[in-house]
Design an enzyme around this catalytic site. Structure first.
Site, PDB file in Angstrom:
ATOM      1  N   GLN B  53      -5.426  -5.198  12.023  1.00 13.22           N
ATOM      2  CA  GLN B  53      -6.040  -4.476  10.912  1.00 13.22           C
ATOM      3  C   GLN B  53      -6.181  -5.429   9.731  1.00 13.22           C
ATOM      4  O   GLN B  53      -5.368  -6.342   9.563  1.00 13.22           O
ATOM      5  CB  GLN B  53      -5.183  -3.280  10.514  1.00 13.22           C
ATOM      6  CG  GLN B  53      -3.879  -3.708   9.870  1.00 13.22           C
ATOM      7  CD  GLN B  53      -2.846  -2.605   9.880  1.00 13.22           C
ATOM      8  OE1 GLN B  53      -2.654  -1.933  10.872  1.00 13.22           O
ATOM      9  NE2 GLN B  53      -2.190  -2.418   8.773  1.00 13.22           N
ATOM     10  N   SER B  56      -5.595  -4.926   3.283  1.00 12.37           N
ATOM     11  CA  SER B  56      -5.193  -5.465   1.972  1.00 12.37           C
ATOM     12  C   SER B  56      -5.925  -6.746   1.626  1.00 12.37           C
ATOM     13  O   SER B  56      -6.331  -7.514   2.508  1.00 12.37           O
ATOM     14  CB  SER B  56      -3.694  -5.746   1.968  1.00 12.37           C
ATOM     15  OG  SER B  56      -2.967  -4.563   2.128  1.00 12.37           O
ATOM     16  N   SER B  88      -1.530  -7.499   9.823  1.00  7.04           N
ATOM     17  CA  SER B  88      -0.552  -7.473  10.916  1.00  7.04           C
ATOM     18  C   SER B  88      -1.196  -7.941  12.208  1.00  7.04           C
ATOM     19  O   SER B  88      -2.275  -7.501  12.567  1.00  7.04           O
ATOM     20  CB  SER B  88      -0.016  -6.047  11.107  1.00  7.04           C
ATOM     21  OG  SER B  88       0.653  -5.632   9.956  1.00  7.04           O
ATOM     22  N   GLU B 171      -1.486   6.293  11.075  1.00  6.32           N
ATOM     23  CA  GLU B 171      -0.529   5.234  10.809  1.00  6.32           C
ATOM     24  C   GLU B 171       0.721   5.787  10.131  1.00  6.32           C
ATOM     25  O   GLU B 171       1.772   5.175  10.155  1.00  6.32           O
ATOM     26  CB  GLU B 171      -1.181   4.151   9.933  1.00  6.32           C
ATOM     27  CG  GLU B 171      -0.374   2.873   9.865  1.00  6.32           C
ATOM     28  CD  GLU B 171      -1.055   1.786   9.041  1.00  6.32           C
ATOM     29  OE1 GLU B 171      -2.059   2.088   8.385  1.00  6.32           O
ATOM     30  OE2 GLU B 171      -0.555   0.654   9.058  1.00  6.32           O
ATOM     31  N   ASN B 295       5.654   3.640  -0.280  1.00  7.86           N
ATOM     32  CA  ASN B 295       6.230   4.976  -0.424  1.00  7.86           C
ATOM     33  C   ASN B 295       5.943   5.575  -1.799  1.00  7.86           C
ATOM     34  O   ASN B 295       5.908   6.788  -1.951  1.00  7.86           O
ATOM     35  CB  ASN B 295       7.730   4.925  -0.123  1.00  7.86           C
ATOM     36  CG  ASN B 295       7.980   4.763   1.376  1.00  7.86           C
ATOM     37  OD1 ASN B 295       7.047   4.516   2.135  1.00  7.86           O
ATOM     38  ND2 ASN B 295       9.223   4.933   1.790  1.00  7.86           N
ATOM     39  N   GLU B 296       5.712   4.703  -2.793  1.00 14.25           N
ATOM     40  CA  GLU B 296       5.353   5.217  -4.119  1.00 14.25           C
ATOM     41  C   GLU B 296       3.978   5.887  -4.071  1.00 14.25           C
ATOM     42  O   GLU B 296       3.773   6.950  -4.657  1.00 14.25           O
ATOM     43  CB  GLU B 296       5.362   4.079  -5.146  1.00 14.25           C
ATOM     44  CG  GLU B 296       6.753   3.604  -5.543  1.00 14.25           C
ATOM     45  CD  GLU B 296       7.515   2.910  -4.414  1.00 14.25           C
ATOM     46  OE1 GLU B 296       6.874   2.283  -3.546  1.00 14.25           O
ATOM     47  OE2 GLU B 296       8.764   3.008  -4.389  1.00 14.25           O
TER      48      GLU B 296
END
Lengths: 336, 315
Positions: B53, B56, B88, B171, B295-296
């Site tokens: 993928q 980013s 990744s 995901e 997680n934010e």
């Protein structure tokens, strides 16, 4: 396999919610705290018309014999609206009585005409709200006694962190049944009582999150709603996650109890631990988001916060329930 | 779910094909053409093509819509220019998928297109980035006029954000992070506790219990999610809950194992207990709260889309 509530059960929960939302339950709870029990009794009779009081009573005594999943659905709504009184105790008492072969009060319990209380030491050492309950029961070893009878005694009322709860130690009384079936009935009643208490905490946690979210949207500081600040958002998101994760444990445990699964005690305890932690997290976050106004007796928030704190140690503390999960894991085959 | 549960319970290895089968494949099911599915899926399933993928960029992490890499119209396709990072598996993968800006005049989420590209093509340079755990798990990708044919556009041109987001939930839970993976790890933790735990110490035992409860809860919750999908529902913002649950569980589970292992916990690789799997699992778990949307960001999604709290300063 389907893991979701049926349309009928969702409708049952919605009908309870509608009734309770219109019943000014905070006023009922405040009345109970002040010793005015009548609105609480009246509310219980109205809940009984929807079947809540009959859930754990066998059909031949006018009950629904509905099973733990329906119990969880109902008690989540009772907790959601902070319904006061010995509601878990009445449901558990019906199980103790019926499964011990004592049928005297079952019809009245199913109709909501009476509320019962029960002490199941060691983890349920007090009879909740014995002053409004009849019968008041206690199980010691293999003997089921009625404490509110000749020879029985109860202590003076002890106050709880939740002003709507009064606790009593009870002794003596008339032995109604004795033997192995009493022991089994008490064990079953304990699982159901712990499950119903967990359900109440999940419902109370939801109510606390709703209050906190509502306040965070309405309260403006620094020229914007406090709910737009990430510190507030993230704290409430964590509450949502904890509640959403506790819910499947609760329903999974109800199914395990219904199936009389060997894992039932483990699953009930896992649910009680998770619901307590989630509800307590909700209570802390709701208080913090409200700020000082949340710390007043006038604010309804405290009714739920103190109820959650009381229920955390009722029907088995976190330590008791973690130990039961630990014991189950210690003895279990690990798949490789 | 059943397959994944058995796969992890058997201790089977991580799959080289996972980003293809769990992330790209659902996207092709939903938005790909018949021709793309026939051409790409069988090779993906056989791991003939390993997929990476590429979301980013150096200036577009949590703020993914700030993507700057562009795809410029060319004869029969597009020319890619720009840079992706934290990709990744790009170090050893054959092909990649990602978002590129196709309309330079459009702002943010608009004007992006979902493209497939060949990592071995002319104009593509891959530079591995060693991770905290020492593995070259991710890489930077540089594009310098790399050609992508029209046949490798997934969905409509300029509609890439919608295409990517419609399957981003995969995901965050369900497939790529199946409960079976964490139930198997929780079972191994229980086993470790029974082997090395001191029965007189309640604190680590409680942490084992809590990790097991969370894994069990995640499994039951996923049964509920599967039920919802089978009855016609979709994965929406609820998957942010799953992402928080498994990523924090994975860290807690491995931290507890290291606590149980005492002074041996720091020993790495073959010197470590159980072949060093707890320490390597721990290091891997530390990435969980960062990738697939930090997680934010997930907490923002929950607060805004599930609780209805007002948006903050983000656009």
């Amino acid at each position: 396999m389907r893991f979701a509530l049926s349309a009928e059960r969702l409708a049952f929960a919605a009908s309870l919610h509608d009734l309770l939302a219109a019943a000014d339950t905070p006023a009922v709870a405040r009345g109970f705290a002040a010793g005015d029990y009548e609105p609480g009794r009246t509310l219980w009779k109205r809940l009984a018309e929807l079947g809540v009081a009959a859930l754990t009573v066998p059909e031949r005594w006018g009950g629904l014999d509905a099973g733990p999943v329906d119990v969880v659905v109902a008690f989540e709504e009772l907790g959601h609206h902070a319904v006061p009184g010995p509601v878990v105790e009445s449901a558990a008492a019906a199980i103790v009585l019926a499964e011990s072969g004592v049928t005297t009060w079952l019809t009245d319990l199913a109709r909501g005409e009476v509320m019962a209380s029960v002490a199941l030491p060691p983890h349920v050492p007090y009879a909740l709200d014995a002053s409004v309950a009849a019968p008041v029961l206690a199980v010691e070893h293999d003997a089921l006694s009625r404490v509110d009878a000749t020879g029985g005694a109860r202590s003076a009322a002890m106050s709880s962190v939740d002003p709507a709860r009064r606790l009593f130690t009870v002794t003596g009384g008339e032995v109604l049944a004795r033997g192995e079936e009493v022991r089994r009935a008490a064990a079953h009643a304990f699982e159901l009582g712990a499950l119903a208490t967990a359900a109440q905490m999940l419902g109370a946690g939801r109510a606390l999150l709703e209050m906190a979210t509502g306040h965070a949207k309405a309260r403006v500081q620094f020229g914007r709603p406090v709910g737009s600040f990430q510190a507030v958002k993230h704290r409430l998101a964590d509450v949502y996650v904890a509640l959403e994760l506790a819910r499947p444990l609760l329903f999974g445990a109800a199914i395990a109890v219904a199936d009389r699964s060997e894992a039932a005690a483990r699953d009930v305890s896992a649910a009680k631990v998770a619901c307590a932690e989630a509800a307590y997290r909700a209570a802390r976050a709701a208080l913090q988001v409200h700020g000082a106004v949340g710390y007043t007796r006038e604010c309804d928030l405290g009714l739920w916060l103190t109820k959650v704190r009381a229920l955390m140690s009722a029907w088995g503390t976190g330590t008791v329930h973690r130990a039961r999960v630990r014991a189950a894991l210690a003895g279990r085959e690990v798949r490789r | 779910m059943i397959f994944e549960e058995e796969y992890y319970a058997a201790g089977a290895p991580a799959r080289v094909s996972q980003n293809g089968i769990f992330l790209l494949a659902p996207t092709l099911f939903a938005h790909g053409t018949e021709e793309q599915r026939a051409r790409l899926l069988p090779r993906m399933a056989r791991a003939d093509d390993v997929w990476a993928q590429a979301w980013s960029e150096p200036e577009a992490g949590s703020d993914l819509a700030a993507i700057r890499s562009v795809a410029v119209r060319a004869d029969g396709g597009w020319l890619l220019r720009g840079q992706k990072t934290w990709s990744s598996r790009a170090t050893y993968a054959d092909k990649g998928f990602g978002l590129f800006r196709t309309d330079p005049t459009a702002e943010r989420h608009r004007g992006l297109t979902y493209l497939l590209f060949d990592l071995r093509a002319a104009g593509v340079t891959v530079r591995p980035i060693p991770q905290l755990d020492g593995e070259p798990g991710f890489a930077e990708i540089f594009f310098d006029e790399a050609f992508v044919p029209d046949a490798d556009v997934v969905g409509e041109v300029d509609q890439g954000w919608r295409v990517a987001m419609s399957t981003a939930s995969n995901e965050r839970g369900l497939t790529l992070r199946s409960p079976g993976r964490f139930c198997a790890a929780a079972d191994r933790l229980v086993d470790l506790w029974r082997r090395v735990g001191d029965a007189s110490e309640a604190a680590p035992a409680d942490r084992v219990v809590d990790a097991w409860i969370t894994a069990h809860a995640y499994r039951l919750r996923t049964f509920g999610t599967a039920t919802r999908l089978l009855e016609g529902g979709t994965l929406g913002p609820e998957s942010s809950v799953d992402k928080l649950v498994w990523s924090e569980l994975d860290v807690a589970l491995h931290e507890t194992a290291l606590e149980l292992l005492g002074a041996e916990a720091e020993l790495s690789g073959p010197d470590g207990p159980d072949g060093g799997r707890w320490l390597s699992g721990y290091l891997f778990s530390l990435a969980g709260p960062i990738y697939a949307g930090t997680n934010e960001i997930q907490r923002d999604v929950i607060a805004e889309r599930l609780l209805g709290l007002p948006r903050g300063d983000r656009r």
